[in-house]
Design an enzyme around this catalytic site. Structure first.
Site, PDB file in Angstrom:
ATOM      1  N   LYS A  52      10.174 -17.616   7.965  1.00 40.42           N
ATOM      2  CA  LYS A  52       9.305 -18.624   8.895  1.00 40.42           C
ATOM      3  C   LYS A  52      10.101 -18.348  10.291  1.00 40.42           C
ATOM      4  CE  LYS A  52       7.029 -19.685   5.448  1.00 40.42           C
ATOM      5  NZ  LYS A  52       6.783 -20.729   4.710  1.00 40.42           N
TER       6      LYS A  52
HETATM    7  C1  LIG Z   1       6.442 -21.541   3.230  1.00 42.60           C
HETATM    8  C2  LIG Z   1       5.356 -22.402   3.157  1.00 42.60           C
HETATM    9  C3  LIG Z   1       5.238 -23.583   2.364  1.00 42.60           C
HETATM   10  C4  LIG Z   1       6.489 -24.313   1.769  1.00 42.60           C
HETATM   11  O1  LIG Z   1       7.468 -24.346   2.537  1.00 42.60           O
HETATM   12  P1  LIG Z   1       9.039 -24.459   1.757  1.00 42.60           P
HETATM   13  O2  LIG Z   1       9.947 -24.923   2.950  1.00 42.60           O
HETATM   14  O3  LIG Z   1       9.230 -23.016   1.418  1.00 42.60           O
HETATM   15  O4  LIG Z   1       9.011 -25.537   0.831  1.00 42.60           O
HETATM   16  C5  LIG Z   1       4.000 -24.445   2.352  1.00 42.60           C
HETATM   17  N1  LIG Z   1       2.850 -23.836   2.556  1.00 42.60           N
HETATM   18  C6  LIG Z   1       2.916 -22.459   3.182  1.00 42.60           C
HETATM   19  C7  LIG Z   1       1.406 -21.988   3.388  1.00 42.60           C
HETATM   20  C8  LIG Z   1       3.922 -21.811   3.521  1.00 42.60           C
HETATM   21  O5  LIG Z   1       3.873 -20.455   4.021  1.00 42.60           O
END
Ligand SMILES: *Cc1c(COP(=O)(O)O)cnc(C)c1O
Length: 399
Positions: free
Chosen positions: A201
Site C-alpha cells: 500500500k
Molecule cells: C489491503 C486491503 C485490505 C486489508 O488490509 P490488511 O492490512 O492486509 O489487513 C482490505 N481491503 C482492501 C481493498 C485491501 O486492498
C-alpha cells in the site's frame, strides 16, 4: 511507439526477456530515516501503547482532513472495528462490491452479519450506486464501497442513499490513501474510512490499519474495540496511578505498536512524494499504452484524482488472461490479478450458494483484468520495461 523489442520472439517462446529480474507489482520503500525512527523507538520506554500511537493518529487525521484517526493492527482489523462501530450484528446486512479483497466482506461475517453484493459499474469497477440502492432492505445497516485501484467510488450518490435509509458508509479506502473526490481528500468524506498499511500500500507499518471519522462516538467505540473493550489505556492508568479498569464491550487486541507507528510517521512524511511518483508512472502508462491493440486502460472520472494503488488493464487479445499473464511473467514483469470476485471464492460459494452469473459486470471484468506493476520506487527504466513488455505481448497476440 514501436521498439526493436516488439519484433523479437516472446520470452515464453524462448526469446530473451525484456528484463533479467522479476519486477514485482508493488513494493515498499524503506529508507535510513525510517530505520532510525524504528530503532529509536526500540530504545525508548514504550514499544506499544505509548506516545507514538497518538502522534501517528494525529498526523494521519490532519493529513486526510478528518477529526479522528484510530489505528489498528491491520486494515482487516480496522474494517472489523468499523463494522462493529456501525452496529452491525447477527442478521444485519451490509452492501458491498464483489470486486474486492476478501477482507471487505469477511469483516461483516465476523459480526454475524451478511455481506450483500451489488455489481460494479463497467468503467471504474466501483460499486454501481443504482444497484446498491436496489439492494437496500429493512435489514441493511451499512454500505461498504471500495475505492478500486485508488479511484474513489461514487461517494456523493452513495451518501444520498445512506441518508435516505439511515445507513452508515464504511469506505474501504485501502487502495486510496491520498485520493481526492470533488475537492475533498478520501478519509474526510464518509462516516468511517478504512486504510491499510500493508507493504504494497501507499504507506507501510509492516502490518497496520486506520479508521478515520468525524464522529466522536465512532472514534470512542473504535478505541475501545481495539483494546478488548476496556475504557482506559495502560499508559493513562500508569499516569494516574490507578489499577482498576472497566470492560464495557467485547473487543479484541487489535492495537498497533509504537514501533510500527514510528515507522508510519516517517512514511507519512513522504506520502506526498510517493503519490506524485505514482501519478507520474500512471500518466506515462496512460500515454504510452494508449492505442495498443486489445488493451483497455483505466479511466478517471471528472472530479476524481486517483491515488493509483494499482494499474489494472483489461485485455481483449487472441490469448486468454492466463496466457497473457504467463507471457508477461516470462518477460519478468510481475503482473497480478485484482480480484477474483469474492462471491466466487470457495467459502462464499459453499456458505451462500453462489454459482457464478450473479454479478456479470464484475465477473466479466475479472476474466480480462491484469494488474501492471506500479509503486513509488520504480525507476524510469522499470516503467519502460513494463511498457516494452506489454507492447511486445499485445502486438504478438493482437486480434
Ligand atoms: C489491503 C486491503 C485490505 C486489508 O488490509 P490488511 O492490512 O492486509 O489487513 C482490505 N481491503 C482492501 C481493498 C485491501 O486492498
Amino acid at each position: 511507439m514501436s521498439t526493436a523489442a516488439t519484433t523479437e520472439a516472446l520470452a515464453i517462446q524462448g526469446g530473451p526477456p525484456v528484463r533479467d529480474e522479476l519486477l514485482p507489482y508493488g513494493r515498499q520503500t524503506i529508507d535510513e530515516e525510517d530505520i532510525a525512527a524504528v530503532v529509536a523507538t526500540l530504545r525508548s520506554d514504550w514499544l506499544t501503547t505509548g506516545p507514538k500511537i497518538h502522534e501517528f493518529e494525529e498526523a494521519f487525521a490532519a493529513w486526510v482532513g478528518a477529526r479522528y484517526a484510530v489505528s489498528f493492527s491491520s486494515g482487516t482489523a480496522a474494517l472489523h472495528g468499523a463494522v462493529f462501530a456501525a452496529g452491525i450484528g447477527a442478521g444485519d446486512e451490509a452492501i458491498t462490491s464483489p470486486l474486492t479483497f476478501a477482507a471487505t466482506a469477511n469483516c461483516v461475517l465476523y459480526q454475524g452479519g451478511r455481506p450483500v453484493f451489488a455489481d460494479v459499474r463497467q468503467d471504474t469497477l466501483n460499486i454501481n450506486p443504482e444497484l446498491a440502492k436496489r439492494s437496500v432492505t429493512s435489514r441493511s445497516k451499512a454500505i461498504l464501497p471500495v475505492d478500486y485501484a485508488g479511484h474513489p467510488a461514487d461517494l456523493d450518490e452513495l451518501s444520498r442513499i445512506a441518508d435516505e435509509h439511515g445507513l452508515t458508509i464504511i469506505e474501504d479506502a485501502c487502495h486510496a490513501l491520498g485520493a481526492e473526490y470533488r475537492g475533498r481528500r478520501v478519509g474526510s468524506i464518509s462516516h468511517m474510512t478504512v486504510f491499510s498499511f500493508h507493504p504494497v500500500k501507499h504507506l507501510t507499518t509492516g502490518e497496520g490499519g486506520m479508521v478515520t471519522t468525524n464522529n466522536p462516538g465512532f472514534a470512542d467505540t473504535l478505541r475501545k474495540f481495539r483494546n478488548h473493550g476496556i475504557s482506559s489505556g495502560a499508559r493513562e492508568r500508569m499516569a494516574s496511578a490507578r489499577w482498576e479498569y472497566e470492560m464495557v464491550l467485547l473487543g479484541y487486541n487489535y492495537r498497533l505498536t509504537d514501533i510500527a507507528c514510528a515507522l508510519g510517521l516517517r512514511q507519512l512524511s513522504k506520502l506526498k512524494e510517493n503519490l506524485k511518483r505514482r501519478r507520474e508512472i500512471a500518466a506515462r502508462y496512460q500515454v504510452d499504452l494508449r492505442g495498443l491493440p486489445g488493451i483497455s486502460l483505466p479511466i478517471v472520472l471528472d472530479g476524481c484524482i486517483p491515488a493509483w494503488h494499482l494499474y489494472p488493464v483489461r485485455l481483449d487479445l487472441r490469448a486468454d488472461r492466463a496466457g497473457i499473464f504467463g507471457a508477461l511473467r516470462a518477460e519478468n514483469i510481475g503482473v497480478n490479478v485484482h480480484y477474483k470476485p469474492v462471491h466466487l471464492l470457495s467459502y462464499y460459494k459453499a456458505q451462500f450458494g453462489y454459482r457464478g452469473g450473479e454479478y456479470p459486470v464484475a465477473e466479466a471484468a475479472y476474466e480480462r483484468l491484469i494488474t501492471l506493476p506500479l509503486f513509488q520506487g520504480m525507476s524510469d527504466k522499470d516503467v519502460s520495461d513494463v511498457i516494452c513488455a506489454v507492447e511486445k505481448v499485445a502486438t504478438h497476440y493482437g486480434k
